[in-house]
Write a protein that holds these residues in place. Structure first.
Motif, PDB file in Angstrom:
ATOM      1  N   GLY A  39       2.741  -8.560   4.066  1.00 51.16           N
ATOM      2  CA  GLY A  39       3.121  -7.638   5.131  1.00 51.16           C
ATOM      3  C   GLY A  39       4.164  -8.170   6.095  1.00 51.16           C
ATOM      4  N   THR A  40       4.619  -9.427   5.885  1.00 46.35           N
ATOM      5  CA  THR A  40       5.661  -9.976   6.741  1.00 46.35           C
ATOM      6  C   THR A  40       6.975  -9.241   6.463  1.00 46.35           C
ATOM      7  OG1 THR A  40       4.586 -12.137   6.698  1.00 46.35           O
ATOM      8  CG2 THR A  40       6.889 -12.073   7.416  1.00 46.35           C
ATOM      9  N   MET A  41       7.643  -8.796   7.542  1.00 48.47           N
ATOM     10  CA  MET A  41       8.889  -8.054   7.400  1.00 48.47           C
ATOM     11  C   MET A  41      10.073  -8.921   7.803  1.00 48.47           C
ATOM     12  SD  MET A  41       7.923  -4.296   8.839  1.00 48.47           S
ATOM     13  CE  MET A  41       6.968  -4.836  10.251  1.00 48.47           C
ATOM     14  N   TYR A  42      11.155  -8.792   7.048  1.00 48.84           N
ATOM     15  CA  TYR A  42      12.406  -9.478   7.339  1.00 48.84           C
ATOM     16  C   TYR A  42      13.503  -8.417   7.388  1.00 48.84           C
ATOM     17  CZ  TYR A  42       9.668 -13.392   5.580  1.00 48.84           C
ATOM     18  OH  TYR A  42       8.686 -14.320   5.374  1.00 48.84           O
ATOM     19  N   ALA A  43      14.341  -8.468   8.417  1.00 48.15           N
ATOM     20  CA  ALA A  43      15.433  -7.510   8.530  1.00 48.15           C
ATOM     21  C   ALA A  43      16.693  -8.244   8.960  1.00 48.15           C
ATOM     22  CB  ALA A  43      15.091  -6.433   9.555  1.00 48.15           C
ATOM     23  N   SER A  44      17.827  -7.755   8.490  1.00 50.47           N
ATOM     24  CA  SER A  44      19.106  -8.309   8.947  1.00 50.47           C
ATOM     25  C   SER A  44      19.995  -7.144   9.340  1.00 50.47           C
ATOM     26  CB  SER A  44      19.764  -9.160   7.862  1.00 50.47           C
ATOM     27  OG  SER A  44      20.139  -8.355   6.768  1.00 50.47           O
ATOM     28  N   GLY A  45      20.905  -7.423  10.234  1.00 49.81           N
ATOM     29  CA  GLY A  45      21.771  -6.361  10.703  1.00 49.81           C
ATOM     30  C   GLY A  45      22.994  -6.861  11.404  1.00 49.81           C
ATOM     31  N   TYR A  46      23.506  -6.031  12.295  1.00 53.02           N
ATOM     32  CA  TYR A  46      24.773  -6.293  12.953  1.00 53.02           C
ATOM     33  C   TYR A  46      24.751  -5.691  14.341  1.00 53.02           C
ATOM     34  CZ  TYR A  46      29.682  -5.361  14.035  1.00 53.02           C
ATOM     35  OH  TYR A  46      30.884  -5.262  14.655  1.00 53.02           O
ATOM     36  N   PHE A  47      25.384  -6.328  15.304  1.00 53.10           N
ATOM     37  CA  PHE A  47      25.592  -5.713  16.604  1.00 53.10           C
ATOM     38  C   PHE A  47      26.890  -6.230  17.192  1.00 53.10           C
ATOM     39  CE2 PHE A  47      23.165  -9.522  17.600  1.00 53.10           C
ATOM     40  CZ  PHE A  47      23.753 -10.020  18.753  1.00 53.10           C
ATOM     41  N   ASP A  48      27.576  -5.379  17.983  1.00 57.68           N
ATOM     42  CA  ASP A  48      28.835  -5.794  18.589  1.00 57.68           C
ATOM     43  C   ASP A  48      28.879  -5.480  20.087  1.00 57.68           C
ATOM     44  OD1 ASP A  48      29.241  -3.079  18.737  1.00 57.68           O
ATOM     45  OD2 ASP A  48      31.017  -3.055  17.472  1.00 57.68           O
ATOM     46  N   THR A  67      27.849  -0.815  18.473  1.00 54.75           N
ATOM     47  CA  THR A  67      27.147  -0.580  17.217  1.00 54.75           C
ATOM     48  C   THR A  67      26.026  -1.590  17.064  1.00 54.75           C
ATOM     49  OG1 THR A  67      29.168   0.219  16.174  1.00 54.75           O
ATOM     50  CG2 THR A  67      27.404  -0.491  14.710  1.00 54.75           C
ATOM     51  N   ARG A  68      24.845  -1.088  16.763  1.00 62.71           N
ATOM     52  CA  ARG A  68      23.697  -1.914  16.409  1.00 62.71           C
ATOM     53  C   ARG A  68      23.088  -1.265  15.174  1.00 62.71           C
ATOM     54  NH1 ARG A  68      24.190  -0.329  21.255  1.00 62.71           N
ATOM     55  NH2 ARG A  68      24.589  -1.808  22.917  1.00 62.71           N
ATOM     56  N   GLN A  69      22.887  -2.020  14.122  1.00 60.18           N
ATOM     57  CA  GLN A  69      22.341  -1.419  12.909  1.00 60.18           C
ATOM     58  C   GLN A  69      21.531  -2.427  12.110  1.00 60.18           C
ATOM     59  OE1 GLN A  69      26.029  -0.044  11.269  1.00 60.18           O
ATOM     60  NE2 GLN A  69      26.387  -1.899  10.096  1.00 60.18           N
ATOM     61  N   ILE A  70      20.562  -1.911  11.369  1.00 60.33           N
ATOM     62  CA  ILE A  70      19.789  -2.706  10.415  1.00 60.33           C
ATOM     63  C   ILE A  70      20.410  -2.429   9.052  1.00 60.33           C
ATOM     64  CG2 ILE A  70      17.522  -3.153   9.403  1.00 60.33           C
ATOM     65  CD1 ILE A  70      17.632  -3.807  12.395  1.00 60.33           C
ATOM     66  N   ASN A  71      20.871  -3.483   8.372  1.00 58.96           N
ATOM     67  CA  ASN A  71      21.575  -3.315   7.092  1.00 58.96           C
ATOM     68  C   ASN A  71      20.720  -3.605   5.867  1.00 58.96           C
ATOM     69  OD1 ASN A  71      23.984  -2.540   8.267  1.00 58.96           O
ATOM     70  ND2 ASN A  71      24.680  -4.647   8.485  1.00 58.96           N
ATOM     71  N   SER A  72      19.694  -4.438   6.016  1.00 62.87           N
ATOM     72  CA  SER A  72      18.824  -4.737   4.879  1.00 62.87           C
ATOM     73  C   SER A  72      17.459  -5.157   5.378  1.00 62.87           C
ATOM     74  CB  SER A  72      19.429  -5.830   3.989  1.00 62.87           C
ATOM     75  OG  SER A  72      19.506  -7.042   4.683  1.00 62.87           O
ATOM     76  N   ILE A 112       0.831  -1.210   0.000  1.00 65.87           N
ATOM     77  CA  ILE A 112       0.000   0.000   0.000  1.00 65.87           C
ATOM     78  C   ILE A 112       0.862   1.255   0.000  1.00 65.87           C
ATOM     79  CG2 ILE A 112      -2.029  -1.074   1.033  1.00 65.87           C
ATOM     80  CD1 ILE A 112      -1.199   0.233   3.711  1.00 65.87           C
ATOM     81  N   ASP A 113       2.138   1.107  -0.384  1.00 68.70           N
ATOM     82  CA  ASP A 113       3.090   2.200  -0.549  1.00 68.70           C
ATOM     83  C   ASP A 113       3.517   2.858   0.765  1.00 68.70           C
ATOM     84  OD1 ASP A 113       4.723   3.214  -2.527  1.00 68.70           O
ATOM     85  OD2 ASP A 113       3.543   5.037  -2.752  1.00 68.70           O
ATOM     86  N   SER A 114       3.307   2.163   1.901  1.00 63.28           N
ATOM     87  CA  SER A 114       3.961   2.617   3.128  1.00 63.28           C
ATOM     88  C   SER A 114       5.435   2.315   2.949  1.00 63.28           C
ATOM     89  CB  SER A 114       3.438   1.862   4.349  1.00 63.28           C
ATOM     90  OG  SER A 114       2.086   2.152   4.569  1.00 63.28           O
ATOM     91  N   MET A 115       6.294   3.131   3.551  1.00 57.96           N
ATOM     92  CA  MET A 115       7.722   2.882   3.390  1.00 57.96           C
ATOM     93  C   MET A 115       8.380   2.654   4.734  1.00 57.96           C
ATOM     94  SD  MET A 115       9.119   6.580   2.322  1.00 57.96           S
ATOM     95  CE  MET A 115       8.780   8.004   3.334  1.00 57.96           C
ATOM     96  N   TYR A 116       9.503   1.952   4.685  1.00 56.69           N
ATOM     97  CA  TYR A 116      10.246   1.584   5.883  1.00 56.69           C
ATOM     98  C   TYR A 116      11.696   2.014   5.693  1.00 56.69           C
ATOM     99  CZ  TYR A 116       6.101  -1.270   6.433  1.00 56.69           C
ATOM    100  OH  TYR A 116       4.794  -1.691   6.526  1.00 56.69           O
ATOM    101  N   LEU A 117      12.094   3.074   6.381  1.00 55.37           N
ATOM    102  CA  LEU A 117      13.478   3.540   6.376  1.00 55.37           C
ATOM    103  C   LEU A 117      14.207   2.763   7.461  1.00 55.37           C
ATOM    104  CD1 LEU A 117      15.691   5.639   5.550  1.00 55.37           C
ATOM    105  CD2 LEU A 117      14.754   7.125   7.337  1.00 55.37           C
ATOM    106  N   TYR A 118      15.407   2.281   7.186  1.00 52.19           N
ATOM    107  CA  TYR A 118      16.149   1.523   8.182  1.00 52.19           C
ATOM    108  C   TYR A 118      17.606   1.975   8.216  1.00 52.19           C
ATOM    109  CZ  TYR A 118      17.378  -1.301   4.074  1.00 52.19           C
ATOM    110  OH  TYR A 118      17.804  -1.714   2.841  1.00 52.19           O
ATOM    111  N   GLY A 119      18.251   1.725   9.360  1.00 52.09           N
ATOM    112  CA  GLY A 119      19.648   2.110   9.517  1.00 52.09           C
ATOM    113  C   GLY A 119      20.080   2.060  10.961  1.00 52.09           C
ATOM    114  N   SER A 120      20.798   3.105  11.399  1.00 54.39           N
ATOM    115  CA  SER A 120      21.261   3.185  12.781  1.00 54.39           C
ATOM    116  C   SER A 120      21.182   4.622  13.262  1.00 54.39           C
ATOM    117  CB  SER A 120      22.700   2.665  12.904  1.00 54.39           C
ATOM    118  OG  SER A 120      23.593   3.516  12.224  1.00 54.39           O
TER     119      SER A 120
END
Length: 194
Positions: A182-191, A170-175, A90-98
């Motif tokens: 509507g199921t969301m999948y995210a991958s990222g990194y944390f140290d 550092t914690r971040q969402i990379n993709s 429905i053209d909602s958008m999801y900005l991701y990052g840190s």
């Protein structure tokens, strides 16, 4: 860069000193908005400041003309980094990052005007990953905004955080990906502690 099913081009990124969003491709300054290093709109030409702060943004362009349709920006004394953007059916958008420091996702118009969706990590060296949803009001219950929306507004922000631990980490969402259901999948990194 992401092209939605409704043929809008979404560009996510990060800026440091200033950002100029030109809504008129003929460079008519009347239709430009300038943002400073804190993500605040400026009414007149200003001298950009070098600072340690960065802001994440997403600009939405019409695919047929290239003109900017909308632009959303973080605000505050923070280091916000826009890694990317995706859209749903429905053209909602999801900005991701840190983000680190005192970051703010505040709407400047609409039903949720001045609604605060921010976080303070208490340190520019302690970053949280984030996913911020913005839309035209499709899932809002206010008839006028849903039928004649002014612009995209932030609906919610989720963080990958440390529950109060401000140790440099550092914690971040990379993709990210959103399925048609509507199921969301995210991958990222944390140290650090997450």
């Amino acid at each position: 860069l992401h092209v939605s099913e409704t043929r809008r081009i979404h560009v996510a990124g990060t800026y440091e000193s200033y950002l100029v969003v030109n809504y008129d491709l003929n460079h008519n300054d009347t239709y430009s908005i300038m943002y400073d290093h804190l993500g605040e709109p400026q009414e007149t030409v200003f001298a950009p400041e070098q600072s340690e702060y960065t802001q994440a943004y997403v600009a939405i362009h019409a695919a047929d003309t290239g003109e900017v349709v909308s632009c959303l920006i973080t605000h505050g004394e923070c280091k916000a980094v826009g890694k990317g953007v995706v859209t749903d059916d429905i053209d909602s958008m999801y900005l991701y990052g840190s983000c680190a420091g005192d970051v703010n996702f505040t709407n400047r118009h609409g039903v949720e005007r001045y609604m605060y969706h921010g976080v303070n990590t208490n340190s520019l060296s302690c970053s949280y990953g984030f996913i911020a949803k913005a839309g035209w009001g499709h899932d809002m219950h206010h008839y006028i905004e849903a039928s004649t929306p002014l612009d995209y507004t932030w609906h919610w922000v989720f963080y990958v955080d440390s529950r109060g631990d401000t140790t440099p980490a550092t914690r971040q969402i990379n993709s990210m990906h959103v399925d048609l259901d509507g199921t969301m999948y995210a991958s990222g990194y944390f140290d650090g502690t997450t």
